[in-house]
Design an enzyme around this catalytic site. Structure first.
Site, PDB file in Angstrom:
ATOM      1  N   TYR A  20       0.837  -1.203   0.000  1.00  0.00           N
ATOM      2  CA  TYR A  20       0.000   0.000   0.000  1.00  0.00           C
ATOM      3  C   TYR A  20       0.866   1.245   0.000  1.00  0.00           C
ATOM      4  O   TYR A  20       2.038   1.210   0.384  1.00  0.00           O
ATOM      5  CB  TYR A  20      -0.981   0.009   1.185  1.00  0.00           C
ATOM      6  CG  TYR A  20      -0.356  -0.203   2.547  1.00  0.00           C
ATOM      7  CD1 TYR A  20       0.123   0.864   3.299  1.00  0.00           C
ATOM      8  CD2 TYR A  20      -0.264  -1.479   3.100  1.00  0.00           C
ATOM      9  CE1 TYR A  20       0.666   0.672   4.554  1.00  0.00           C
ATOM     10  CE2 TYR A  20       0.287  -1.689   4.348  1.00  0.00           C
ATOM     11  CZ  TYR A  20       0.750  -0.607   5.079  1.00  0.00           C
ATOM     12  OH  TYR A  20       1.307  -0.800   6.320  1.00  0.00           O
ATOM     13  N   TYR A  22       0.782   5.279   1.184  1.00  0.00           N
ATOM     14  CA  TYR A  22       0.141   6.358   1.930  1.00  0.00           C
ATOM     15  C   TYR A  22      -0.044   7.579   1.026  1.00  0.00           C
ATOM     16  O   TYR A  22       0.690   7.755   0.052  1.00  0.00           O
ATOM     17  CB  TYR A  22       0.979   6.734   3.154  1.00  0.00           C
ATOM     18  CG  TYR A  22       0.909   5.726   4.271  1.00  0.00           C
ATOM     19  CD1 TYR A  22      -0.249   5.583   5.034  1.00  0.00           C
ATOM     20  CD2 TYR A  22       1.997   4.909   4.568  1.00  0.00           C
ATOM     21  CE1 TYR A  22      -0.323   4.661   6.066  1.00  0.00           C
ATOM     22  CE2 TYR A  22       1.933   3.982   5.598  1.00  0.00           C
ATOM     23  CZ  TYR A  22       0.770   3.869   6.340  1.00  0.00           C
ATOM     24  OH  TYR A  22       0.705   2.945   7.360  1.00  0.00           O
ATOM     25  N   TYR A  28       4.634   0.918   1.595  1.00  0.00           N
ATOM     26  CA  TYR A  28       4.885  -0.121   2.598  1.00  0.00           C
ATOM     27  C   TYR A  28       4.396  -1.465   2.091  1.00  0.00           C
ATOM     28  O   TYR A  28       3.452  -1.548   1.300  1.00  0.00           O
ATOM     29  CB  TYR A  28       4.130   0.182   3.902  1.00  0.00           C
ATOM     30  CG  TYR A  28       4.815   1.176   4.823  1.00  0.00           C
ATOM     31  CD1 TYR A  28       5.136   0.831   6.128  1.00  0.00           C
ATOM     32  CD2 TYR A  28       5.136   2.460   4.390  1.00  0.00           C
ATOM     33  CE1 TYR A  28       5.755   1.743   6.979  1.00  0.00           C
ATOM     34  CE2 TYR A  28       5.750   3.369   5.237  1.00  0.00           C
ATOM     35  CZ  TYR A  28       6.061   3.007   6.532  1.00  0.00           C
ATOM     36  OH  TYR A  28       6.673   3.902   7.363  1.00  0.00           O
ATOM     37  N   ARG A  50      14.044  -0.242   5.601  1.00  0.00           N
ATOM     38  CA  ARG A  50      13.879  -0.957   6.864  1.00  0.00           C
ATOM     39  C   ARG A  50      12.996  -2.176   6.638  1.00  0.00           C
ATOM     40  O   ARG A  50      12.046  -2.128   5.868  1.00  0.00           O
ATOM     41  CB  ARG A  50      13.221   0.003   7.866  1.00  0.00           C
ATOM     42  CG  ARG A  50      12.828  -0.572   9.186  1.00  0.00           C
ATOM     43  CD  ARG A  50      12.234   0.548  10.077  1.00  0.00           C
ATOM     44  NE  ARG A  50      11.649   0.005  11.280  1.00  0.00           N
ATOM     45  CZ  ARG A  50      12.340  -0.500  12.297  1.00  0.00           C
ATOM     46  NH1 ARG A  50      13.654  -0.532  12.240  1.00  0.00           N
ATOM     47  NH2 ARG A  50      11.724  -0.984  13.357  1.00  0.00           N
ATOM     48  N   GLU A  73       7.502  -0.863  18.499  1.00  0.00           N
ATOM     49  CA  GLU A  73       8.770  -1.422  18.038  1.00  0.00           C
ATOM     50  C   GLU A  73       9.855  -1.235  19.091  1.00  0.00           C
ATOM     51  O   GLU A  73       9.738  -0.354  19.946  1.00  0.00           O
ATOM     52  CB  GLU A  73       9.220  -0.688  16.769  1.00  0.00           C
ATOM     53  CG  GLU A  73       8.260  -0.815  15.615  1.00  0.00           C
ATOM     54  CD  GLU A  73       8.677   0.021  14.417  1.00  0.00           C
ATOM     55  OE1 GLU A  73       9.618   0.837  14.523  1.00  0.00           O
ATOM     56  OE2 GLU A  73       8.044  -0.156  13.368  1.00  0.00           O
TER      57      GLU A  73
END
Length: 180
Positions: A20, A22, A28, A50, A73
């Site tokens: 997807y 943003y 991401y 990352r 996280e």
């Protein structure tokens, strides 16, 4: 390989692999690995590059076909995602600690091999004020990877990987990586 099923239950959601983007342009890739862990790769935005596997998360169905996932996280970053896969969208809010905003490059790695670095950076640098990033996203891809499929997020992101996935070059019919 892009799914067209209707999501109704939590079981429908678990095992789904998403790509997807943003509204701010950050791309991401995210996988509902099972009822308590998620894997993801980040392809755009301030922490592009990352990737994380086996992140413990709270995964619930709010109502039929609408899911909320939240976690913290080791970096101290908090994430809350609301998936509406039947509508092809989600809303995510990421709460970045001050240190991640100022030193994002520290987090751009395979986090699982650098937990000590994430935790020591969280202690060494400022965590407040947090950078809050609330954004809607459009889901560009949904794949039925099945639960606990370690092939879904199993290597660092590379240029073109999301196109390889979307265009059917990355996974075979059993949703296993073609080139290991």
């Amino acid at each position: 390989m892009n799914m067209t099923k209707t999501f109704k239950t939590l079981e429908d959601f678990l095992g789904t692999h998403f790509i997807y983007t943003y509204d701010n342009g950050w791309e991401y890739e995210w996988y509902a690995k099972n009822d308590h862990t998620v894997d993801y790769r980040i392809h755009g935005g301030m922490v592009a590059g990352r990737w994380v596997t086996d992140q413990e998360a709270d995964i619930v169905m709010l109502t039929e076909g609408i899911y909320k996932i939240s976690w913290t996280e080791p970096t101290g970053t908090d994430v809350a995602l609301d998936f509406l896969p039947n509508e092809g969208k989600l809303h995510g809010t990421i709460f970045f600690p001050k240190w991640v905003e100022e030193h994002p490059e520290i987090t751009v790695t395979y986090q699982n091999e650098h937990i000590d670095l994430m935790e020591s950076s969280r202690e060494k640098y400022d965590t407040y004020p947090k950078l809050v990033v609330p954004e809607f996203a459009k889901i560009a891809y949904m794949g039925d990877a099945g639960q606990n499929n370690n092939d879904v997020i199993s290597e660092a992101p590379y240029d073109g990987i999301v196109n390889d996935i979307r265009e059917g070059r990355y996974f075979d019919a059993q949703y296993h990586r073609v080139n290991k």
